[in-house]
Design an enzyme around this catalytic site. Structure first.
Site, PDB file in Angstrom:
ATOM      1  N   ASN A   1      30.636 -82.118 -37.397  1.00 49.79           N
ATOM      2  CA  ASN A   1      31.934 -82.729 -37.665  1.00 49.79           C
ATOM      3  C   ASN A   1      32.105 -83.878 -36.663  1.00 49.79           C
ATOM      4  OD1 ASN A   1      34.582 -83.431 -38.015  1.00 49.79           O
ATOM      5  ND2 ASN A   1      35.417 -81.372 -37.699  1.00 49.79           N
TER       6      ASN A   1
ATOM      7  N   ARG B   1      30.917 -82.673 -42.304  1.00 56.38           N
ATOM      8  CA  ARG B   1      32.292 -82.762 -42.774  1.00 56.38           C
ATOM      9  C   ARG B   1      32.646 -84.243 -42.926  1.00 56.38           C
ATOM     10  NH1 ARG B   1      37.739 -83.145 -39.460  1.00 56.38           N
ATOM     11  NH2 ARG B   1      39.151 -83.065 -41.217  1.00 56.38           N
TER      12      ARG B   1
ATOM     13  N   HIS C   1      42.304 -81.513 -45.755  1.00 55.82           N
ATOM     14  CA  HIS C   1      42.126 -80.075 -45.463  1.00 55.82           C
ATOM     15  C   HIS C   1      41.623 -79.310 -46.700  1.00 55.82           C
ATOM     16  CE1 HIS C   1      45.615 -80.461 -42.352  1.00 55.82           C
ATOM     17  NE2 HIS C   1      44.459 -80.553 -41.718  1.00 55.82           N
TER      18      HIS C   1
ATOM     19  N   HIS D   1      48.294 -74.715 -44.653  1.00 58.89           N
ATOM     20  CA  HIS D   1      47.416 -74.970 -43.496  1.00 58.89           C
ATOM     21  C   HIS D   1      48.289 -75.625 -42.435  1.00 58.89           C
ATOM     22  CE1 HIS D   1      43.484 -76.315 -41.606  1.00 58.89           C
ATOM     23  NE2 HIS D   1      44.390 -77.043 -40.971  1.00 58.89           N
TER      24      HIS D   1
ATOM     25  N   GLY E   1      48.484 -76.590 -38.667  1.00 55.99           N
ATOM     26  CA  GLY E   1      47.815 -76.758 -37.375  1.00 55.99           C
ATOM     27  C   GLY E   1      48.421 -77.945 -36.668  1.00 55.99           C
TER      28      GLY E   1
ATOM     29  N   ARG F   1      52.621 -86.381 -36.043  1.00 56.66           N
ATOM     30  CA  ARG F   1      52.831 -87.206 -37.236  1.00 56.66           C
ATOM     31  C   ARG F   1      54.186 -86.890 -37.874  1.00 56.66           C
ATOM     32  NH1 ARG F   1      47.453 -85.225 -39.538  1.00 56.66           N
ATOM     33  NH2 ARG F   1      45.890 -86.434 -38.422  1.00 56.66           N
TER      34      ARG F   1
ATOM     35  N   ASP G   1      52.353 -79.628 -29.101  1.00 60.11           N
ATOM     36  CA  ASP G   1      51.789 -78.293 -29.304  1.00 60.11           C
ATOM     37  C   ASP G   1      52.893 -77.272 -29.545  1.00 60.11           C
ATOM     38  OD1 ASP G   1      50.665 -75.609 -28.577  1.00 60.11           O
ATOM     39  OD2 ASP G   1      48.888 -76.830 -28.215  1.00 60.11           O
TER      40      ASP G   1
ATOM     41  N   GLU H   1      36.354 -73.625 -42.036  1.00 61.57           N
ATOM     42  CA  GLU H   1      35.826 -74.791 -42.745  1.00 61.57           C
ATOM     43  C   GLU H   1      34.318 -74.943 -42.548  1.00 61.57           C
ATOM     44  OE1 GLU H   1      39.225 -76.479 -40.777  1.00 61.57           O
ATOM     45  OE2 GLU H   1      39.365 -77.989 -42.343  1.00 61.57           O
TER      46      GLU H   1
END
Ligand code: ADP
Length: 399
Positions: free
Chosen positions: A7, A90, A180, A208, A210, A241, A283, A386
């Site tokens: 990745n 990936r 994702h 999902h 994260g 974001r 976080d 993944e």
């Protein structure tokens, strides 16, 4: 058969070597700060750890570190590189060109390169990663590309089009692609397995959650809508974001603050979301701890997140005509039990009932059902994997 999963990011290269006979991880690690200074971390399945600062000027130099450690006497896990049967990569953006995983050849590399305008940081890095592997391993070891967007390629046009002038879709491919996908594919299939049903008989909403987050509506194993869009900026609020906004917010702030498109892009992608609202951190753990200490903006950030998850689940329930299961996955989805509980409690009107005890216990990589036996919708926590999907696709295409 041993498969190396790569990745490659703009300044990092993560890897896992997976033994497909039992799908165990023989070793994994990360080359960080490529092109800056360089830091290398490696851990074997039996617990041996290696870490050091090492200059890596580019992805080829990073890949040399990976290759050397895999066959190292002390920290290695294979005797010779010939034990690596294939390499799976990936790839974030497959655009409209790639609707499934594919064996890499020069045409595929050119295709991934042609999509760089749609994912400048990611796809450019992936191409460097692929070229680095070919340089080090030669072209005898087959390589496979697994796309984040591919699982979403079944979306109907009404779900993927943006109502801007049609010419921008034709000229530049401006549309929703979704990301994702490998994670949504893995957890939805695993959900069907856990339910003992064929995925073709199920309607599933996968969350999902994260650092980056996306929610997907899946009917009979096919994606019919997903929250991320042209880029991963769309959808629910994330670590840094914004998620979806009134587009006028962007032009309004840019005009007031005299910001260029790229400066605005940095604000929307790097300074917003949890970080922007709370002012504490991107976080969830830090923001939740601050909220517990009474920080009002941290509490607001969490309220917004839970509210947006709820809104997406509600709208996808409508789109799907009900759901058989809701799945939570990724860092927040797998660990933040209070968010799961708060979201599910708000779905009580449609018969969703959480099993509080099961929810409390299903954290830190545990998999399981967290809804009560009489819940109208099954709710699961399923740790995503993944890398395993990439390795399985690579094996399937190269065996
Ligand atoms: P990425 O999108 O970078 O892969 P992750 O899936 O690791 O991110 O998710 C990161 C988020 O998950 C962070 O907001 C973090 O707070 C949260 N998270 C990760 N591990 C835990 C944990 N053990 N307990 C609570 N939250 C966690």
């Amino acid at each position: 058969m041993k498969i190396l999963v790569i990745n490659a990011g703009s300044s990092s290269m993560k890897y896992q070597l997976i033994d497909m006979s039992d799908e165990s991880v023989l070793a994994k690690g990360n080359c960080e700060r490529i092109g800056v200074d360089g830091h290398f971390k490696h851990k074997t399945g039996d617990g041996r750890e290696y870490e050091k600062d090492v200059v890596m000027n580019n992805h080829t130099e990073a890949f040399v570190q990976i290759k050397n450690i895999l066959i190292d006497e002390k920290y290695g896990v294979i005797k010779s590189l010939s034990e690596v049967s294939a390499i799976g990569h990936r790839i974030v953006q497959g655009g409209s060109l790639f609707s499934e995983s594919t064996i890499i050849n020069e045409d595929v590399i050119k295709g991934i390169e042609s999509l760089i305008p749609l994912a400048p940081l990611h796809n450019a890095a992936h191409v460097q990663g692929i070229r680095a592997c070919i340089e080090v391993f030669g072209s005898d070891v087959p390589e496979v590309a697994v796309f984040d967007t591919a699982f979403h390629s079944t979306m109907p046009q009404k779900a993927f089009m943006y109502p801007v002038p049609y010419e921008y879709y034709e000229k530049y491919g401006v549309r929703r692609y979704g990301f994702h996908g490998t994670s949504h594919r893995y957890v939805s299939h695993r959900c069907a397995e856990l339910m003992g049903k064929d995925i073709k008989d199920l309607k599933i909403i996968t969350c999902h959650l994260g650092n980056g987050s996306s929610i997907t509506a899946i009917d009979k194993g096919k994606v019919i809508d997903t929250s991320m869009g042209l880029t991963p900026l769309d959808g629910i609020m994330m670590g840094t974001r914004t998620g979806s906004l009134d587009p006028s917010v962007v032009t309004f702030i840019a005009e007031k603050e005299h910001l260029s498109p790229s400066e605005m892009d940095t604000i929307l992608n790097k300074k917003s979301g949890f970080l922007g609202i709370s002012g504490v951190s991107s976080d969830d753990r830090d923001v939740s701890a601050a909220a517990d200490d009474g920080n009002e903006r941290a509490k607001l950030a969490i309220d917004i997140l839970e509210y947006e998850i709820l809104k997406y689940i509600g709208s996808y329930m409508a789109v799907l005509g009900g759901a058989d299961a809701i799945v939570f996955t990724a860092g927040i989805g797998e660990n933040q039990k209070s968010h799961r509980e708060n979201v599910c409690k708000n779905l009580a009107y449609m018969g969703v009932k959480i099993d509080t005890e099961a929810n409390e216990k299903t954290i830190h990589g545990k998999e399981g059902k967290i809804s009560a036996p009489d819940s109208s919708v099954d709710v699961f926590v399923i740790p995503t994997n993944e890398e395993l999907v990439i390795a399985r696709d690579t094996m399937m295409l190269t065996k």
